[in-house]
Scaffold this active site. Structure first.
Site, PDB file in Angstrom:
ATOM      1  N   HIS A   1       0.980  -1.040   0.045  1.00 42.82           N
ATOM      2  CA  HIS A   1       0.120  -0.062  -0.094  1.00 42.82           C
ATOM      3  C   HIS A   1       0.872   1.157  -0.052  1.00 42.82           C
ATOM      4  CE1 HIS A   1      -2.837   3.166   1.192  1.00 42.82           C
ATOM      5  NE2 HIS A   1      -3.806   2.214   0.645  1.00 42.82           N
TER       6      HIS A   1
ATOM      7  N   GLU B   1       0.816   4.253   1.666  1.00 42.86           N
ATOM      8  CA  GLU B   1       1.123   4.433   3.038  1.00 42.86           C
ATOM      9  C   GLU B   1       2.315   3.727   3.426  1.00 42.86           C
ATOM     10  OE1 GLU B   1      -2.785   4.130   4.197  1.00 42.86           O
ATOM     11  OE2 GLU B   1      -3.409   5.629   2.870  1.00 42.86           O
TER      12      GLU B   1
ATOM     13  N   GLY C   1      -7.923   8.883  -0.210  1.00 38.54           N
ATOM     14  CA  GLY C   1      -8.526   9.791   0.755  1.00 38.54           C
ATOM     15  C   GLY C   1      -8.652  11.463   0.377  1.00 38.54           C
TER      16      GLY C   1
HETATM   17  P1  PGA Z   1      -9.624   5.721  -0.027  1.00 40.40           P
HETATM   18  O1  PGA Z   1      -8.549   4.801   0.312  1.00 40.40           O
HETATM   19  O2  PGA Z   1     -10.773   4.642  -0.409  1.00 40.40           O
HETATM   20  O3  PGA Z   1     -10.158   6.371   1.450  1.00 40.40           O
HETATM   21  O4  PGA Z   1      -9.111   6.653  -1.055  1.00 40.40           O
HETATM   22  C1  PGA Z   1      -8.199   3.753  -0.572  1.00 40.40           C
HETATM   23  C2  PGA Z   1      -6.988   3.167  -0.158  1.00 40.40           C
HETATM   24  O5  PGA Z   1      -5.912   3.613   0.407  1.00 40.40           O
HETATM   25  O6  PGA Z   1      -6.900   1.887  -0.282  1.00 40.40           O
END
Ligand code: PGA
Length: 254
Positions: free
Chosen positions: A98, A100, A176
């Site tokens: 991911h 992040e 996000g």
């Molecule tokens: P989001 O996140 O739907 O809040 O944009 C998606 C993700 O990071 O898997």
């Protein structure tokens, strides 16, 4: 045969235990008549894996995922979680790479290749995330950027191993932010990813791999995005924390 279509919830680091329990109850309350080629995957925080596993027990088409695992089999790695542990509790999927984790925990394509290997060796299906940051999209070089992520983390696999992978395309500028890629942008990149896979593994293998879209998927836009040929469902953050919204996303699967 229709490719597997997947609505995957990525809860990230959200919810208390009681809130998690409520969300699972609400989500599983409404009957979603899943077709055999449709699955729902709930990627919950590690402390709630057991709870989620217990709740989905007996619900056809519902699976539980971890959001990460470590590269090593076992040992003195305080705070880490192994693929073997996940397998031992019946966890079927793990999100790997991911954005992040790439950004805040320095996960490189090479480390992700190791994580992919260990997950596969324990029969856990990796949901491998790829996707470009905004400056790459603005420079127009997203296709080669994302192809490189696939090459460096996946292309050492045999065709037989690759067939067990799920890919999630998540443009970082859409995560996000409330700013979704358009259905056209998603389809265009998904087709590119599938061609990249086909060039290396052949069309037959490439055609079997589910490619999910992630980045601000909501109940209101899921149907449009999922309707595209190469979009096989979604990886959903924010909207997966609201039972009604995620329910709508499940119902939007092809
Ligand atoms: P989001 O996140 O739907 O809040 O944009 C998606 C993700 O990071 O898997």
């Amino acid at each position: 045969m229709m490719r597997q279509q997947i609505a995957a919830a990525n809860w990230k680091m959200n919810l208390t235990y009681a809130q998690a329990e409520d969300l699972l109850n609400d989500l599983l309350l409404s009957p979603h008549a899943l077709k055999p080629h449709q699955s729902v995957v709930l990627a919950v925080p590690f402390p709630y894996l057991s709870l989620a596993k217990h709740k989905v027990d007996g619900k056809a088409g519902f699976f539980v995922a971890a959001q990460n695992c470590y590269t090593k089999k076992s040992g003195a790695y305080t705070g880490e979680t192994s693929a073997e542990m996940l397998q031992s509790m019946g966890i079927e999927y793990v999100i790997l790479g991911h954005s992040e984790r790439r950004e805040y925990f320095n996960e490189s394509n090479a480390v992700l290749a190791e994580k992919i290997n260990i997950a596969l060796s324990y029969n856990i299906t990796p949901i491998f995330c790829c996707g470009e940051p905004l400056q790459i999209r603005e420079a127009g070089t997203q296709n080669s950027y994302v192809a490189e992520q696939l090459k460096e983390s996946l292309f050492h696999l045999s065709a037989e191993q690759l067939e067990k992978i799920v890919i999630a395309y998540e443009p970082i500028w859409a995560i996000g932010t409330g700013k979704t890629a358009t259905a056209d942008q998603a389809q265009e990149m998904h087709a590119h990813l599938r061609t990249t896979l086909a060039n290396h593994y052949g069309k037959e293998v490439a055609d079997m791999i589910p490619i999910l879209y992630g980045g601000s998927v909501k109940g209101s836009n899921a149907k449009d995005i999922f309707s595209r040929t190469d979009v096989d469902g979604g990886l959903v953050g924010g909207a997966s924390l609201i039972a009604a919204d995620f329910g709508q996303i499940i119902d939007a699967l092809k």
